[in-house]
Structure formats: structure tokens, C-alpha cells
Design a protein around this motif. Structure first.
Motif, PDB file in Angstrom:
ATOM      1  N   GLY A  94       0.658  -1.433  -0.428  1.00 34.56           N
ATOM      2  CA  GLY A  94       0.237  -0.542  -0.057  1.00 34.56           C
ATOM      3  C   GLY A  94       1.209   1.060  -0.184  1.00 34.56           C
ATOM      4  O   GLY A  94       2.377   0.875  -0.090  1.00 34.56           O
ATOM      5  N   LYS A 108       6.600  -0.864   9.018  1.00 31.70           N
ATOM      6  CA  LYS A 108       7.405  -1.854   8.902  1.00 31.70           C
ATOM      7  C   LYS A 108       6.285  -2.988   7.625  1.00 31.70           C
ATOM      8  O   LYS A 108       6.186  -3.963   7.590  1.00 31.70           O
ATOM      9  CB  LYS A 108       7.942  -2.318   9.679  1.00 31.70           C
ATOM     10  CG  LYS A 108       8.990  -1.980  10.650  1.00 31.70           C
ATOM     11  CD  LYS A 108       9.740  -3.085  11.679  1.00 31.70           C
ATOM     12  CE  LYS A 108      10.416  -2.652  11.904  1.00 31.70           C
ATOM     13  NZ  LYS A 108      11.256  -3.834  12.690  1.00 31.70           N
ATOM     14  N   LEU A 110       7.133  -4.626   4.530  1.00 33.06           N
ATOM     15  CA  LEU A 110       7.846  -5.616   4.615  1.00 33.06           C
ATOM     16  C   LEU A 110       7.159  -6.698   5.122  1.00 33.06           C
ATOM     17  O   LEU A 110       6.505  -7.351   5.303  1.00 33.06           O
ATOM     18  CB  LEU A 110       9.129  -5.543   4.051  1.00 33.06           C
ATOM     19  CG  LEU A 110       9.933  -6.740   3.272  1.00 33.06           C
ATOM     20  CD1 LEU A 110      10.957  -6.447   2.102  1.00 33.06           C
ATOM     21  CD2 LEU A 110      10.443  -6.875   4.824  1.00 33.06           C
ATOM     22  N   THR A 111       7.512  -6.064   6.453  1.00 36.05           N
ATOM     23  CA  THR A 111       7.254  -7.124   7.673  1.00 36.05           C
ATOM     24  C   THR A 111       6.038  -7.471   8.066  1.00 36.05           C
ATOM     25  O   THR A 111       5.549  -8.678   8.036  1.00 36.05           O
ATOM     26  CB  THR A 111       8.062  -6.596   9.025  1.00 36.05           C
ATOM     27  OG1 THR A 111       9.679  -6.516   8.910  1.00 36.05           O
ATOM     28  CG2 THR A 111       7.986  -7.274  10.090  1.00 36.05           C
ATOM     29  N   GLN A 157       7.455  -3.820  -5.748  1.00 35.85           N
ATOM     30  CA  GLN A 157       8.875  -2.494  -6.850  1.00 35.85           C
ATOM     31  C   GLN A 157      10.184  -2.877  -6.265  1.00 35.85           C
ATOM     32  O   GLN A 157      10.911  -2.864  -7.086  1.00 35.85           O
ATOM     33  CB  GLN A 157       8.105  -1.303  -6.825  1.00 35.85           C
ATOM     34  CG  GLN A 157       6.466  -0.746  -6.870  1.00 35.85           C
ATOM     35  CD  GLN A 157       5.902  -1.574  -8.448  1.00 35.85           C
ATOM     36  OE1 GLN A 157       6.848  -1.004  -9.281  1.00 35.85           O
ATOM     37  NE2 GLN A 157       4.969  -1.396  -7.932  1.00 35.85           N
ATOM     38  N   MET A 161      10.896  -6.153  -1.302  1.00 33.85           N
ATOM     39  CA  MET A 161       9.890  -6.815  -1.808  1.00 33.85           C
ATOM     40  C   MET A 161      10.044  -7.850  -2.995  1.00 33.85           C
ATOM     41  O   MET A 161       8.898  -8.658  -2.732  1.00 33.85           O
ATOM     42  CB  MET A 161       8.615  -5.195  -1.453  1.00 33.85           C
ATOM     43  CG  MET A 161       8.433  -5.063  -0.709  1.00 33.85           C
ATOM     44  SD  MET A 161       7.804  -5.129   0.271  1.00 33.85           S
ATOM     45  CE  MET A 161       6.057  -6.131   0.068  1.00 33.85           C
ATOM     46  N   LEU A 173       3.276  -8.651  -9.192  1.00 29.44           N
ATOM     47  CA  LEU A 173       3.224  -8.165  -9.776  1.00 29.44           C
ATOM     48  C   LEU A 173       3.982  -6.665 -10.223  1.00 29.44           C
ATOM     49  O   LEU A 173       3.767  -6.193  -8.773  1.00 29.44           O
ATOM     50  CB  LEU A 173       1.239  -7.705  -9.241  1.00 29.44           C
ATOM     51  CG  LEU A 173       0.399  -8.823  -9.089  1.00 29.44           C
ATOM     52  CD1 LEU A 173      -0.782  -8.172  -8.784  1.00 29.44           C
ATOM     53  CD2 LEU A 173      -0.404  -9.607 -10.592  1.00 29.44           C
TER      54      LEU A 173
END
Ligand code: F42
Length: 325
Positions: A94, A108, A110-111, A157, A161, A173
Motif C-alpha cells: 500500500g 514496517k 515489508l515485515t 517494486q 519486496m 505483480l
């Protein structure tokens, strides 16, 4: 594989009409974006489920912050049941500006994404989930109906990630349209896959692209210009430099967007920017780009907004000249 993206800023029934057309024209997947200010993603997917027979139905993408993970599992599992097993859960971290507006703290990403996916897998498997994560914890949550086998894709991106997608997701995606970006992205995904002992064959590398097709190249170009302007304004400087674009344009275009001066915005979009950030032109132009992407390891191309100056014509053109061609 081919996918198509719709933004439910349009009424759901209109999207249902386009989706049926996409299914008839050979698309494998439809992806519905998730932003709180548009129509709800799961409501939209449910309507698409009852209006179609074969096309797979993905959130493209939801996030781990706006819904509790067990609620998200129940929502997508319901779509999976209604559609006879055609649901895909697309999730991304997001964006901060959206969460600021909603009063949600973006901690955070990623976490949070990693821990959410791990909980989702357990919930989908019907387990009673005991997870004590740094950010996502469940104390015995369990689904009361069978979710089925729902693939999880990540909208990604950044390098970390992308690696995470390689490590834990069924697909990545990636908002990009140019082979250079996939050269970088595929390396990162592979790093993640290698670290988890997975094969790249198990990961659907998806170009979630700005796509505009028409028999007349100028019409295709004009329809995509404004979307490309927004992509440029939102791109990290490093990505612009990769395409030989001066990062100074972020200020120029971003400033004009903020003022609502769309004449300046349109005038600032160059052919280099179009080439970097869109798949556009005649069917032959689009096929040439898709071939380049396939060589880079892309396994699914998603035709994202605008798709073309005339959406219906564009869907039929893709079906006839690209998917069936
Ligand atoms: N966002 C939406 O809100 N709605 C959509 O419908 C949507 C669709 C969509 C489709 C495709 C796609 O690729 C993206 C899409 N997005 C959508 C955007 C998506 O949700 C993300 O905003 C977008 O993919 C950007 O994510 P990113 O991969 O750049 O990740 C960010 C968070 C980032 O900074 N990543 C870094 C990286 O290198 O990948 C890592 C950051 C990191 O490691 N953070 C640590 C952590 O644990 O989170 C913490 C670091 C610390 O110390 O605090």
C-alpha cells in the motif's frame, strides 16, 4: 498469460460488462484495484464471479493494513467459493499517503506483508492459527468454511519486496512496462526464490503495465499520456535515471498535477517517458514489446489503465490480434 486491470472508480456493473468481454476475448485473469475511495474490491470481485465462468479473479492489490488478516481471508475465500475456485489474493504494502488520509499508521510494510502472507496461508489451510509476529498476531483464529487453494501474489517494486515475492509468493505483480525494469526485477525475485530453495517456474512474473492499444498509434499514445505523467511523478529518481530521464521532471510534472494544470502535464510527457512507462501503439507495436518482456522472464502481461482510447475496442483488439494472433 494475459490479465486485465480495472479500477472500480467505474460502477461495478460496468466493470462486470468489460470483464465478460475480456473473458470472451481470451484473457486469463482480471485484477481489481483496492483503494478505500473506490467501490469495494471484494464486492466487485463477487459480482464478477457470478457474471463470468472461466476468468480468474484477483484483488490487484489489497493491503495488509485496512482489514484484519482473518477478515481478508474470509472475504477472498467467499469469492473463491462463489466463483468455483477462481480467486487470487493480490496484496501489496500500500502507500503512505492513502493510509495517512485514513488515519492508519504505515509501520514496517515489508515485515507486515511477510507476516500477513504467512497467516493467510495457515488460514487458507483451515488451521487454527497461533502466530506471534512482530506486527501480525493471531490467537487461535480459524476459518469455519473451506477457503480452497487460493494463490497469493504480491504487488512489489522495491528490491527487498521483490525478493520477498520470490521467497513466499505465487506471483509478483510489478508496475512496469519496459524490459530494463524487468532485468532488474527478475534478478531480485530470483535472489529471493534461491534463498527459499524455490524455482522461478513457480513464480508468475507479471508486468502490471500501463497499456494503450489502437489501430492508430497517435490515439493510443494520447490515451496513455496522463497515466504516464502520474507514473513519472511517482517514480523514484533511480528508476527515471535507468531510462535516461532527468529526475528534475518529477517536480515539474508533480507541481503541474498538484495545480490541476493538465495542459502543462500533457506537454511535459516525452516519447522517452512513453517508451519507458507504457506498452502502447498498434497491435504490432504492443506485440513487439510483449515479446521483449517475455524474453526478460515475464510470464503474465496485465493490460492496465487506460487499455485504449476506447476500452471495448481495445479489449477486442487485444483478443484478436495479440492473445489469439
Ligand atoms: N496499492 C494500492 O494501495 N492499491 C492498489 O490497488 C495497488 C495496485 C498495485 C498493483 C501492482 C503493483 O505493483 C502495486 C500496486 N499497488 C497498489 C502499490 C503497492 O501496494 C505498493 O505500494 C508498491 O508496490 C510499492 O511497494 P514497494 O515494493 O516499493 O515497497 C515499499 C514498502 C518499500 O519501501 N520497499 C523496500 C524495498 O526495498 O522493497 C523495503 C522496505 C523495508 O525493508 N522496510 C522494512 C520493513 O520491515 O517493512 C522496515 C525498514 C525499517 O527499518 O523501518
Amino acid at each position: 498469460m494475459y490479465g486485465i486491470e480495472f479500477v472500480p472508480s467505474d460502477p461495478v456493473l460496468k466493470i462486470a460488462h468489460y470483464t465478460k468481454l475480456a473473458e470472451q476475448n481470451g484473457f486469463d485473469n482480471v485484477w481489481i484495484t483496492d483503494h478505500y475511495n473506490n467501490r469495494d474490491v471484494y464486492t466487485t470481485l463477487a459480482i464478477l464471479a457470478i457474471n463470468t465462468n472461466t476468468i480468474k479473479l484477483g484483488s490487484g492489490v489489497t493491503n495488509p493494513y485496512t482489514r484484519n488478516v482473518a477478515v481478508a481471508a474470509s472475504s477472498i475465500a467467499a469469492v473463491n467459493e462463489i466463483s468455483g475456485g477462481r480467486a487470487i489474493l493480490g496484496m501489496g504494502p500500500g502507500d503512505k499517503a492513502t493510509f495517512d488520509a485514513m488515519g492508519i499508521e504505515w509501520v514496517k510494510p515489508l515485515t507486515t506483508t511477510r507476516e500477513t502472507v504467512s497467516a493467510l496461508r495457515e488460514l487458507f489451510a483451515g488451521k487454527k492459527v497461533q502466530q506471534k509476529g512482530e506486527l501480525v498476531s493471531l490467537a487461535g483464529a480459524q476459518m469455519a468454511f473451506s477457503a480452497g487453494n487460493i494463490p497469493i501474489y504480491l504487488g512489489v517494486q522495491g528490491p527487498k519486496m521483490l525478493q520477498l515475492a520470490g521467497e513466499i509468493a505465487d506471483g509478483a505483480l510489478i508496475n512496469a512496462s519496459h524490459p530494463k525494469d524487468f532485468e532488474v526485477a527478475v534478478k531480485e525475485i530470483k535472489k529471493g526464490a534461491d534463498s527459499a530453495g524455490r524455482s522461478m517456474k513457480d513464480i508468475d512474473v507479471t508486468a502490471y503495465a500501463c497499456f494503450s492499444i489502437d489501430k492508430k498509434v497517435d490515439k493510443a499514445l494520447n490515451a496513455a499520456k496522463i497515466v504516464v505523467a502520474f507514473i513519472v511523478a511517482g517514480s523514484p529518481p533511480m528508476v527515471l535515471e535507468r531510462h535516461g530521464i532527468d529526475p528534475g521532471v518529477i517536480g515539474t510534472i508533480g507541481g503541474a498535477i498538484a495545480k490541476g494544470d493538465f495542459g502543462t502535464v500533457m506537454g511535459a510527457v516525452t516519447n522517452e517517458m512513453m517508451d519507458a512507462f507504457a506498452i502502447y501503439g498498434t497491435p504490432a507495436d504492443c506485440v513487439a514489446r510483449i515479446d521483449e518482456l517475455t524474453k526478460m522472464g515475464v510470464t503474465q502481461v496485465v493490460a492496465g489503465s487506460p487499455i485504449g482510447p476506447d476500452k471495448e475496442k481495445a479489449i477486442k483488439l487485444i483478443g484478436k490480434e495479440i492473445i489469439g494472433g
